[in-house]
Design a protein around this motif. Structure first.
Motif, short mmCIF file in Angstrom:
data_model
loop_
_atom_site.label_atom_id
_atom_site.label_comp_id
_atom_site.label_asym_id
_atom_site.label_seq_id
_atom_site.Cartn_x
_atom_site.Cartn_y
_atom_site.Cartn_z
N ALA A 125 -22.77 11.10 -9.91
CA ALA A 125 -22.52 11.82 -11.16
C ALA A 125 -23.33 11.27 -12.32
O ALA A 125 -23.09 11.64 -13.47
CB ALA A 125 -21.04 11.77 -11.52
N GLY A 126 -24.30 10.42 -12.05
CA GLY A 126 -25.11 9.86 -13.11
C GLY A 126 -26.33 10.71 -13.40
O GLY A 126 -26.63 11.68 -12.71
N THR A 127 -27.07 10.30 -14.43
CA THR A 127 -28.30 10.99 -14.79
C THR A 127 -29.53 10.18 -14.40
O THR A 127 -30.65 10.58 -14.69
CB THR A 127 -28.33 11.27 -16.30
OG1 THR A 127 -28.10 10.05 -17.01
CG2 THR A 127 -27.25 12.28 -16.68
N SER A 128 -29.34 9.03 -13.78
CA SER A 128 -30.44 8.19 -13.34
C SER A 128 -30.22 7.77 -11.90
O SER A 128 -29.15 8.02 -11.32
CB SER A 128 -30.57 6.95 -14.24
OG SER A 128 -29.38 6.18 -14.19
N PHE A 129 -31.22 7.12 -11.33
CA PHE A 129 -31.16 6.71 -9.93
C PHE A 129 -31.18 5.19 -9.85
O PHE A 129 -31.90 4.53 -10.62
CB PHE A 129 -32.35 7.29 -9.16
CG PHE A 129 -32.29 7.04 -7.67
CD1 PHE A 129 -31.49 7.83 -6.86
CD2 PHE A 129 -33.01 6.01 -7.09
CE1 PHE A 129 -31.42 7.61 -5.50
CE2 PHE A 129 -32.96 5.78 -5.73
CZ PHE A 129 -32.15 6.59 -4.92
N ALA A 130 -30.39 4.63 -8.93
CA ALA A 130 -30.41 3.19 -8.71
C ALA A 130 -31.69 2.84 -7.94
O ALA A 130 -31.74 2.88 -6.71
CB ALA A 130 -29.17 2.76 -7.93
N LEU A 131 -32.74 2.52 -8.69
CA LEU A 131 -34.06 2.36 -8.10
C LEU A 131 -34.09 1.25 -7.05
O LEU A 131 -34.88 1.31 -6.10
CB LEU A 131 -35.07 2.06 -9.22
CG LEU A 131 -36.56 2.22 -8.90
CD1 LEU A 131 -36.88 3.63 -8.45
CD2 LEU A 131 -37.39 1.85 -10.12
N GLN A 132 -33.23 0.25 -7.20
CA GLN A 132 -33.22 -0.83 -6.22
C GLN A 132 -32.71 -0.37 -4.86
O GLN A 132 -32.83 -1.10 -3.86
CB GLN A 132 -32.37 -2.00 -6.73
CG GLN A 132 -30.89 -1.71 -6.90
CD GLN A 132 -30.56 -1.21 -8.29
OE1 GLN A 132 -31.42 -0.66 -8.97
NE2 GLN A 132 -29.33 -1.42 -8.72
N ASP A 133 -32.13 0.83 -4.78
CA ASP A 133 -31.67 1.35 -3.49
C ASP A 133 -32.82 1.88 -2.64
O ASP A 133 -32.61 2.21 -1.47
CB ASP A 133 -30.63 2.45 -3.70
CG ASP A 133 -29.28 1.90 -4.10
OD1 ASP A 133 -29.10 0.67 -4.03
OD2 ASP A 133 -28.41 2.68 -4.51
N GLY A 674 -21.22 10.35 -18.40
CA GLY A 674 -20.05 9.55 -18.73
C GLY A 674 -19.94 9.25 -20.21
O GLY A 674 -18.83 9.11 -20.75
N ASP A 675 -21.08 9.17 -20.92
CA ASP A 675 -21.06 8.90 -22.36
C ASP A 675 -20.59 10.10 -23.17
O ASP A 675 -20.32 9.96 -24.37
CB ASP A 675 -22.45 8.48 -22.84
CG ASP A 675 -22.83 7.08 -22.40
OD1 ASP A 675 -21.92 6.33 -22.01
OD2 ASP A 675 -24.02 6.75 -22.42
N LEU A 676 -20.52 11.26 -22.54
CA LEU A 676 -20.03 12.45 -23.22
C LEU A 676 -18.53 12.64 -23.07
O LEU A 676 -17.93 13.44 -23.78
CB LEU A 676 -20.75 13.68 -22.67
CG LEU A 676 -22.26 13.74 -22.92
CD1 LEU A 676 -22.90 14.82 -22.04
CD2 LEU A 676 -22.56 14.02 -24.39
#
Length: 941
Positions: A125-133, A674-676
């Motif tokens: 549900a985020g707007t970014s990607f966990a690049l370390q994955d 989530g910030d919204l």
């Protein structure tokens, strides 16, 4: 010319002294035909080839782009993409817990857009990607775009990181390659596997060329995080409090208690000058500042990352290619945190001559060391799990239209799910005498108890609070893209390109939460599980207890535990009764269209290349939010926005080897979902300060807008060597900053235990700041051509980034009213960072010695609950790494890698403005793992 070998020979000596960072790079997708010819002229291999490729990226790209490349599976020595990028100019990484880096910034900004083969990707549900994955084993190339053109996605103020995977038609025929690496974690004393395999083939058929590729990777890491912390500051009475104050010697002064008035969470904290006073019951009362606790966290973790990339390509003729591909990456995480927490705030139960045994830092009212009696404490056995599965399915088609035109179409569907759980049991001990030095040296506290044996005696601990929670997040997106371009070989106008993108995004977030007060039975009599006792905490690097006992949820039947806790909380749910409550549901559509044109003209007999474009973005979002504090009642909000974002680039060759380029572009940072969310997430009064903390979003947040300028000068003084300098500025409007307000929230959903409260400091984000980030990048790559044979192949690459940032920060009182503004640096921005690599590539041997360093920086602000400055600063960070490859033959190589050779630490301290430093205001120290890896890689084709 005789002077050049002397000058750059001296540079080689400097390189040996700096010993710093490598970057492997290749030509970007938008390189000109001239670039391809020049790449072919450079006939080098191994480490040197990857570094030389960096020059071709920088030299031939329209935009300012740095890249890394992996020619075969395993050619990148790093385990994930974040680690692979840490040696790229302008990149800073941090948060190295668990034996890997987790956070990446570009020129100090923390929101780079992450794309996979040009497609925007996200986690759940985020707007970014966990690049370390993303495993480095799956990567063909990574491009870091520091400037943007109209045909690129508009989000990410920091820039764009495009991760490119392999395709079967990249190979000439059948290819099989892979690696097997064993990585030893020194802190965990574990050997972890890192394996990968690529199989690819292509065939000429009657309907054209067909290729199939499968590339799979699996990594596992068992690690140990050890963190030692001196607690936050609170005020205490002096040894002789004045009459009328109502205080006893060294009594802790609580905010608002019996008219003992002080305001927690001031920007710079309470004054630290000797003799500073508080108005207590109408009496000006001197006070001391001391810590409220000492805390030790010994976390044992395991993570696994399975990933696979599969692609099918069909080229029916020379003018068209069709690609179908699937990308999957997964994450499986388990952690067990053995937490030891001892309060350091009691003022009685010791003889006066002992209780008054304390030491102040010179010239302050801050207590450095003290003795105290009957302090309380607890341990907590915290078990957490985390599972993520993310899929990308894509179809792409590219057609050549005549000799000068191109059309490409792309459709992609993404699906990502994440689920977490948290199950923790506290255990409480009886009072113990404590002798503590809050900074015994190098920012590390030292402490001991009157009876250390209690710490490991399960009969001396009683079973306390239960915490039982979890989250579930899902996300999906359907994305359509269509692009077309046409080129001309002569005249001013050389290319026109246009396209559009439509994205339909959905995101949902769910939560469950329950808990109970203490059972009061002794830990050794608890009928579930086996107590756990750690050992060897902090590797002998501090004078502290190294073992303690606590409840271990890993050995327990969770439902049996819940049944036991029903004695104090009858409403506790069992596994088959638990449901998730929806927190938010979002549906967002994004329509973007762009047009750009390339032009070329002569200026003083040299080519001046120009590119100008504009991107139009229209976003419509429908939000449904559900209030946890009101039986998940729903609130619906709908928003829409439109924006034109221009871009312009000019590139001029002053000479054949000297060029300058200028770029202007505008980018956006959209709020995280989530910030919204306007609904509250609450935490009880864990530190006995009289109120809890909480957070909530802001449905009225708007996108942050940045106007970006870059000016670069590059001198390619030899075929394999260059110096480059880039000056840049980001003027940013609508930065999001946290605003904290004290609120009364009665009958809230928190468990009714000793941490329950109805007063909270609630922090919400707001577009309440503007700021400017500016800086300078300097880079050098040098492979001398005059060295004798034994040193032939010795070279250096390195860069430094100088940053300066300033943003306005609103000053808010407890009622939430903005009473003024102050200035602050951006979060996460180091004023200076550099990396340097000494590389050697000769015959079968390739080696790199890399050093990375960044100056201390403001990491975050704490929750305005104490008397210390609110800023948590990170001390300077560094890493010395070594990589060695022995190519047994053309097909097989043996590798050795060592990371963090100097055992660097990660440390935080309190600071705001001129108040605060790592000595009197030390906070936490995390040991960074040192790892060693031995592996073999192969390729047969």
């Amino acid at each position: 010319m005789a002077l050049k070998p002397f000058i750059f020979g001296s540079s080689s000596i400097v390189a040996l002294m700096l010993a710093g960072a490598a970057q492997a790079q290749t030509a970007p997708a938008n390189a000109t035909p001239q670039a391809e010819d020049e790449v072919n002229e450079i006939v080098v291999t191994g480490v040197r080839a990857s570094i030389v490729g960096a020059l071709n990226v920088r030299k031939e790209s329209i935009q300012i782009v740095d890249s890394i490349v992996s020619e075969d599976v395993g050619k990148l020595p790093d385990n994930n993409v974040v680690e692979a990028l840490q040696r790229v100019t302008g990149i800073q990484v941090t948060d190295r817990a668990g034996g890997e880096t987790a956070t990446i910034t570009i020129r100090g900004l923390t929101d780079p857009l992450t794309t996979l083969n040009g497609r925007n990707i996200f986690t759940a549900a985020g707007t970014s990607f966990a690049l370390q994955d993303i495993s480095a084993n799956l990567v063909s190339r990574v491009d870091v775009y520091k400037t943007r053109s109209a045909d690129q996605l508009e989000t990410g103020l920091a820039g764009q990181i495009d991760v490119q995977t392999r395709r079967p038609l990249d190979f000439d025929g059948f290819t099989i390659s892979g690696l097997a690496r064993g990585i030893y974690s020194e802190l965990a004393d574990k050997v972890n596997p890192n394996v990968a395999l690529l199989v690819s083939d292509r065939w000429e058929t009657g309907i054209g060329d067909i290729g199939i590729l499968v590339n799979a990777s699996f990594t596992r890491a068992e690690y140990r995080n050890q963190n030692l912390q001196a607690g936050a500051m609170v005020p205490f009475a002096t040894e002789n409090p004045p009459e009328g104050s109502g205080l006893t010697p060294l009594q802790r002064i609580f905010p608002g208690d019996r008219n003992q008035n002080w305001t927690p969470g001031l920007d710079a904290g309470l004054p630290i000058a000797p003799g500073s006073t508080l108005n207590i019951n109408g009496v000006e009362t001197p006070y001391y500042l001391s810590r409220d606790a000492v805390i030790a966290s010994d976390l044992y973790g395991k993570r696994e990352r399975p990933s696979i990339n599969a692609a099918l390509q069909w080229a029916p003729n020379d003018s068209s290619v069709y690609t179908a591909e699937i990308f999957y990456t997964g994450f499986r995480g388990e952690t067990f945190n053995s937490l030891h927490f001892s309060f350091a705030d009691w003022w009685g139960d010791l003889p006066a001559d002992v209780a008054n045994s304390f030491e102040l830092y010179d010239g302050t009212n801050i207590i450095k060391s003290r003795r105290m009696g009957s302090v309380a404490g607890f341990n907590s056995g915290d078990m957490a799990t985390n599972r993520t599965d993310s899929y990308v399915y894509a179809l792409n088609a590219k057609w050549d239209v005549g000799s000068q035109g191109k059309i490409s179409a792309d459709v992609a569907y993404q699906d990502s799910k994440n689920e977490t759980s948290f199950f923790a049991i506290r255990t409480d001990r009886g009072p113990l005498d404590l002798d503590v030095d809050f900074n015994a040296g190098d920012g590390l506290p030292a402490y001991s108890f009157g009876n250390q044996d209690v710490l490991t005696d399960a009969s001396q601990w009683t079973v306390g609070n239960l915490f039982d929670s979890g989250t579930k997040n899902t996300g999906s997106a359907l994305t359509l893209m269509l692009d077309g371009e046409y080129k001309w070989d002569e005249g001013f106008l050389r290319r026109i390109k246009a396209g559009f993108r439509y994205d339909d995004r959905k995101a949902d977030s769910f939560v469950r939460d329950q808990g109970a007060g203490g059972l009061g039975v002794a830990l050794n009599a608890f009928s579930e599980g086996t107590p756990f006792t750690n050992n060897g905490f902090f590797d002998g690097r501090a004078d502290i207890p190294t073992s303690w006992v606590l409840a271990d949820p890993r050995s327990m039947n969770k439902d049996a535990v819940r049944q036991l806790y029903r004695a104090v909380e009858p409403g506790l749910l069992l596994s088959d009764q638990m449901t998730f409550g929806r927190v938010f549901s979002i549906n967002e559509s994004n329509l973007a269209a762009y047009i750009l044109a390339d032009g070329e003209l002569e200026l003083f007999g040299r080519p001046l290349q120009l590119q100008a474009g504009v991107r139009f973005v229209a976003i419509d979002t429908l939000y449904d939010y559900f209030d946890r504090g009101n039986d998940f009642a729903r609130t619906t909000v709908s928003t829409g926005s439109e924006k034109f974002l221009p871009s312009f680039t000019a590139r001029y060759n002053i000479t054949d080897n000297l060029r300058v380029r200028f770029n202007y572009g505008e980018t956006l940072r959209r709020p995280a979902f989530g910030d919204l969310n306007p609904n509250l997430s609450l935490t009880g009064d864990l530190s006995r300060i009289g109120f809890g903390t909480g957070s909530a979003g802001n449905a009225n947040l708007r996108a942050t807008h940045s106007k970006n300028m870059d000016l670069a000068l590059e001198w390619y003084f030899e075929r394999n060597s260059a110096i480059y300098v880039t000056a840049f500025q980001r003027k940013i409007d609508g930065l999001v900053v946290p605003l904290t307000v004290r609120e009364f929230i009665p009958n809230n959903y928190l468990p009714r235990n000793e941490t329950y409260t109805e007063f909270f400091n609630i922090t919400r984000p707001a577009n309440a700041s503007n700021g400017t980030l500016k800086g300078l990048e300097v880079g050098l790559t040098y492979f001398p051509s005059y060295l004798p044979s034994v040193l032939n192949g010795l070279g250096f690459t390195g860069s430094a980034t100088i940053l300066d940032s300033e943003q306005t920060i609103p000053v808010v009182n407890n009622a939430g009213e903005i009473t003024g503004t102050t200035k602050s640096a951006f979060f996460g921005v180091s004023k200076l960072s550099y990396n340097a690599t000494l590389a050697y590539d000769n015959g079968p041997i390739g080696a790199r010695l890399s050093y990375i360093w960044r100056k201390g920086f403001l990491n975050n602000n704490e929750g305005r609950s104490f008397a210390n400055p609110i800023g948590l600063w990170r001390a300077p960070e560094k890493s010395l790494d070594f990589q060695l490859t022995w190519n047994v033959n053309d097909d097989i190589g043996i590798t050795f890698d060592a990371v963090n050779l100097t055992k660097a630490k990660q440390q935080n301290y309190y600071k705001f403005g001129d108040v605060g430093n790592p000595t009197e205001f030390n906070s936490s120290t995390l040991l960074i793992d040192r790892t060693f890896a031995v592996g073999v890689r192969f390729k047969f084709d």
